[in-house]
Enzyme design. Structure first.
Site, PDB file in Angstrom:
ATOM      1  CB  CYS A  10     -28.970 -32.192  14.160  1.00  0.00           C
ATOM      2  SG  CYS A  10     -27.239 -31.872  13.807  1.00  0.00           S
ATOM      3  N   GLY A  36     -31.495 -31.106   8.673  1.00  0.00           N
ATOM      4  CA  GLY A  36     -30.178 -31.653   8.367  1.00  0.00           C
ATOM      5  C   GLY A  36     -30.238 -32.623   7.218  1.00  0.00           C
ATOM      6  CG  ASN A 110     -30.890 -29.677  17.461  1.00  0.00           C
ATOM      7  OD1 ASN A 110     -31.995 -29.166  17.588  1.00  0.00           O
ATOM      8  ND2 ASN A 110     -29.944 -29.094  16.763  1.00  0.00           N
ATOM      9  N   GLY A 111     -27.631 -29.230  18.644  1.00  0.00           N
ATOM     10  CA  GLY A 111     -27.093 -28.054  19.317  1.00  0.00           C
ATOM     11  C   GLY A 111     -25.591 -28.015  19.176  1.00  0.00           C
ATOM     12  CE1 TYR A 250     -33.387 -20.674   5.616  1.00  0.00           C
ATOM     13  CE2 TYR A 250     -32.205 -21.807   7.366  1.00  0.00           C
ATOM     14  CZ  TYR A 250     -32.498 -21.655   6.025  1.00  0.00           C
ATOM     15  OH  TYR A 250     -31.912 -22.476   5.108  1.00  0.00           O
TER      16      TYR A 250
HETATM   17  P1  AMP Z   1     -26.632 -15.366   1.661  1.00  0.00           P
HETATM   18  O1  AMP Z   1     -26.499 -15.466   0.191  1.00  0.00           O
HETATM   19  O2  AMP Z   1     -25.399 -15.911   2.340  1.00  0.00           O
HETATM   20  O3  AMP Z   1     -26.971 -13.990   2.144  1.00  0.00           O
HETATM   21  O4  AMP Z   1     -27.809 -16.347   2.100  1.00  0.00           O
HETATM   22  C1  AMP Z   1     -29.095 -15.869   2.344  1.00  0.00           C
HETATM   23  C2  AMP Z   1     -30.072 -17.024   2.264  1.00  0.00           C
HETATM   24  O5  AMP Z   1     -29.668 -18.091   3.096  1.00  0.00           O
HETATM   25  C3  AMP Z   1     -31.492 -16.623   2.698  1.00  0.00           C
HETATM   26  O6  AMP Z   1     -32.372 -16.971   1.659  1.00  0.00           O
HETATM   27  C4  AMP Z   1     -31.767 -17.455   3.940  1.00  0.00           C
HETATM   28  O7  AMP Z   1     -33.056 -18.010   3.903  1.00  0.00           O
HETATM   29  C5  AMP Z   1     -30.746 -18.559   3.898  1.00  0.00           C
HETATM   30  N1  AMP Z   1     -30.196 -18.887   5.221  1.00  0.00           N
HETATM   31  C6  AMP Z   1     -30.185 -18.149   6.345  1.00  0.00           C
HETATM   32  N2  AMP Z   1     -29.565 -18.807   7.348  1.00  0.00           N
HETATM   33  C7  AMP Z   1     -29.169 -19.997   6.850  1.00  0.00           C
HETATM   34  C8  AMP Z   1     -28.494 -21.146   7.386  1.00  0.00           C
HETATM   35  N3  AMP Z   1     -28.094 -21.182   8.643  1.00  0.00           N
HETATM   36  N4  AMP Z   1     -28.267 -22.188   6.564  1.00  0.00           N
HETATM   37  C9  AMP Z   1     -28.652 -22.165   5.278  1.00  0.00           C
HETATM   38  N5  AMP Z   1     -29.306 -21.120   4.710  1.00  0.00           N
HETATM   39  C10 AMP Z   1     -29.557 -20.054   5.477  1.00  0.00           C
END
Ligand code: AMP
Length: 467
Positions: A10, A36, A110-111, A250
Site C-alpha cells: 500500500c 494501491g 503498509n506491509g 517493479y
Molecule cells: P505474469 O503474467 O503473471 O507473469 O505477470 C508478469 C507481469 O506482472 C510483469 O509485467 C510485471 O511487471 C507484473 N508484476 C510483477 N509483480 C507484480 C505484482 N506484485 N502485482 C502486479 N503486477 C506485477
C-alpha cells in the site's frame, strides 16, 4: 477468508501542522496511487476530534471538495490500498479508526504482518472484536489493549509484539507517529513543507506538493511529531536490514528516491545495462513492456547499442474492470492494455524487456501478439530481475509458490511455454552488483531466504500446468 489471505502493498502519507492537511494528503495519495488502487482514505485531526473519509475506488473517484471539506484540521494521514484476491471489501479500506483508552486513534499501514493470526486469536480471546480482515487491525487492538502509560509507550509495546513488514502511521488528536519495522522492508521517508512535517511511502508524494525530503524513517525508528516538534525514538532493536529489492525492480515509482535516497529509475536502468552485459543478443530493436519495463530497456539499449523503440503502446485509461465481449477476440485481455506497432516490429529481430515474470501468462500473450500482430521475425525476452521462485509474505501480492512459473520450471521450459526465440533473466549476482549495499536487501522472492520468520502454511496446490 482467513487473515492470511490478505496481502497488502500500500501507499501511506501523513502530515502534521499544515493548514491544508487534508488537501495535501489527497495529493500525496494521488502521487502514491500506483501502490494501491483498490481503495483509499484520509483521516484528519482538528486537535480535538478525528474525521475519516474512505471508500473503495481510485483517489480521484473517492474524494471531492465536499468530502475534503469535512476533513478538518492541520494534521492527517492517508492510505492507498492494494487490490488483493478476495479482499476488496469496504471494511478493509484504511485508515482504521478506533476509540480507545487513549482517545481516538487512526492508523495507516503498509506491509504484511507474519504473526497477525496468532495475535488476533489471543486478542479475540481477551475480548477484542475485529471489524475487518486486515492484519493492520491487530496493531490497533494491541495499542488499545496496552497497559503502558503514554501513547508512545503503548505504540512501542505494540510494535515489539508484531513481526513482519510495517511502515506505519498513527494519528491521534494531537500528534502523528511514524514507525518502521526493524528490517526496513517497506520504504518510508520524512520531509518538510512550509514548516509542517510530512511522511510518505515514497518521495514522489513530496514532489507533487513541493515538500523537501529530509531523510528516511530508519528501520526500528519511531518518529513522534507534535506541537513540540519532531522527536526520534528507537522503538525496536534493529539487527539487520532487509529492504525489499522488488521495490526497486517493479513496485516504487521511477521518480522516487527510496531506501536512503537512491533513485528508482537509475537502478532500473542499471539493471537493464547489466542484463545486456549478461545476455546480449544480436537484434534490430529493443522494446519495453510498458510502463514497468521502460527504464531497464533504456539501460539494455544503451549497453547493447541496439536502437530503443516503443514497439508496444499502452492504453492508460482502462480502469479497474472492463467488460469482455462475448465474441472471442484473440489476446483480448492483454490487447486492451498493450498494442504492438507493426511499423516498428515487422520483420525485425526484437528484444522485449520486462521487469519480472510471475505466472508467465502476460509474457506468453505478449510474445504471441508481437509475432502474430506485430509480425516480428524473432522475439528475445529479457527480464531485468532473477527468476521469481518464492512468494512474498511481507506485503507484495504474489501467488503461491506453485503458481510462480519459475519455481517449478527451468528457463528453457519457460522459453518454450512463452514461444520466445530466447529467454534470459538477470542473474542474482547481477542484481547484487547494481544495488547499493546489496547485503541490506530481502531477496526472498528470488532465493527463498526469508529474513523474517513466519508461521504460515501455503495452501496445497497443483503444480502450474503449462498449456
Ligand atoms: P505474469 O503474467 O503473471 O507473469 O505477470 C508478469 C507481469 O506482472 C510483469 O509485467 C510485471 O511487471 C507484473 N508484476 C510483477 N509483480 C507484480 C505484482 N506484485 N502485482 C502486479 N503486477 C506485477
Amino acid at each position: 477468508m482467513n487473515i492470511y489471505d490478505m496481502k497488502e502493498e500500500c501507499g501511506i502519507f501523513g502530515i502534521y501542522g499544515h493548514p491544508e492537511a487534508a488537501n495535501m494528503a489527497y495529493l500525496g495519495l494521488y502521487a502514491l496511487q500506483h501502490r494501491g488502487q483498490e481503495g483509499a482514505g484520509i483521516c484528519s485531526s482538528d486537535g480535538r476530534n478525528l474525521h475519516l473519509e474512505k471508500s473503495l475506488g481510485y483517489v480521484s473517484e473517492i474524494f471531492n471538495e465536499k468530502r475534503l471539506r469535512r476533513l478538518l484540521g492541520e494534521s492527517a494521514i492517508g492510505h492507498n490500498r492494494y487490490s488483493t484476491a478476495g479482499g476488496n471489501a469496504q471494511k478493509n479500506v484504511q485508515p482504521i479508526m478506533v476509540n480507545s483508552s487513549l482517545g481516538s486513534l487512526s492508523i495507516a499501514h503498509n506491509g504484511n504482518l507474519t504473526n497477525a493470526g496468532v495475535l488476533k486469536e489471543t486478542l479475540e480471546r481477551d475480548g477484542a472484536i475485529f471489524q475487518s480482515n486486515a492484519d493492520s487491525e491487530v496493531i490497533v487492538h494491541l495499542i488499545a489493549h496496552s497497559t503502558a502509560r503514554t501513547a508512545e509507550e503503548k505504540v512501542i509495546e505494540a510494535v515489539n509484539q508484531i513481526h513482519g513488514a510495517f511502515s506505519l502511521l498513527i494519528l491521534k488528536e494531537d500528534e502523528l507517529i511514524a514507525v518502521r519495522d526493524s528490517f526496513g522492508v517497506r520504504p518510508m521517508c520524512i520531509g518538510t513543507l512550509d514548516g509542517a512535517y510530512v511522511v510518505a511511502s515514497e518521495t514522489c508524494a513530496f514532489d507533487l506538493i513541493g515538500a523537501t525530503y529530509i531523510r528516511d524513517v530508519e528501520p526500528g525508528e519511531m518518529v513522534v511529531i507534535n506541537k513540540n516538534g519532531i522527536n526520534s525514538i528507537r522503538a525496536i532493536r534493529s539487527a539487520m536490514r532487509a529492504h525489499c529489492a522488488f521495490e526497486f525492480i517493479y513496485f516504487s515509482r521511477p521518480d522516487s528516491y527510496i531506501f536512503g535516497g537512491t533513485n528508482v529509475h537509475r537502478i532500473r536502468k542499471a539493471l537493464g545495462r547489466q542484463l545486456a552485459i549478461e545476455s546480449y543478443v544480436d537484434a534490430d530493436v529493443v522494446i519495453p513492456v510498458p510502463d514497468s519495463g521502460v527504464a531497464a530497456t533504456i539501460g539494455y539499449a544503451n549497453q547493447s547499442i541496439i536502437p530503443f523503440d516503443f514497439g508496444l503502446v499502452r492504453n492508460h485509461y482502462i480502469g479497474r474492470t472492463f467488460i469482455e465481449p462475448k465474441q472471442n477476440i484473440r489476446h483480448f485481455g492483454v490487447k486492451i492494455k498493450l498494442n504492438p506497432v507493426q511499423s516498428i516490429l515487422r520483420g525485425k529481430r526484437v528484444v522485449v524487456v520486462d521487469d519480472s515474470i510471475v505466472r508467465g501468462t502476460t509474457s506468453k500473450k505478449i510474445v504471441k501478439m508481437l509475432r502474430e500482430v506485430g509480425k516480428a521475425a524473432e522475439i528475445h525476452v529479457r527480464i531485468s530481475s532473477p527468476c521469481t521462485i518464492s512468494p512474498c509474505f511481507y506485503g507484495i501480492d504474489t501467488p503461491t509458490r506453485n503458481e510462480l512459473i519459475a519455481s517449478t520450471h527451468q528457463v528453457e521450459e519457460i522459453r518454450k511455454y512463452l514461444t520466445a526465440d530466447s529467454l534470459s533473466y538477470l542473474s542474482f549476482d547481477g542484481l547484487n552488483s547494481v544495488l547499493p549495499n546489496p547485503d541490506d536487501y530481502c531477496y526472498a522472492c528470488f532465493n527463498s531466504k526469508y529474513p523474517i520468520s513466519f508461521i504460515r502454511e501455503e495452501p496445497a496446490q497443483m503444480e502450474l500446468f503449462l498449456a
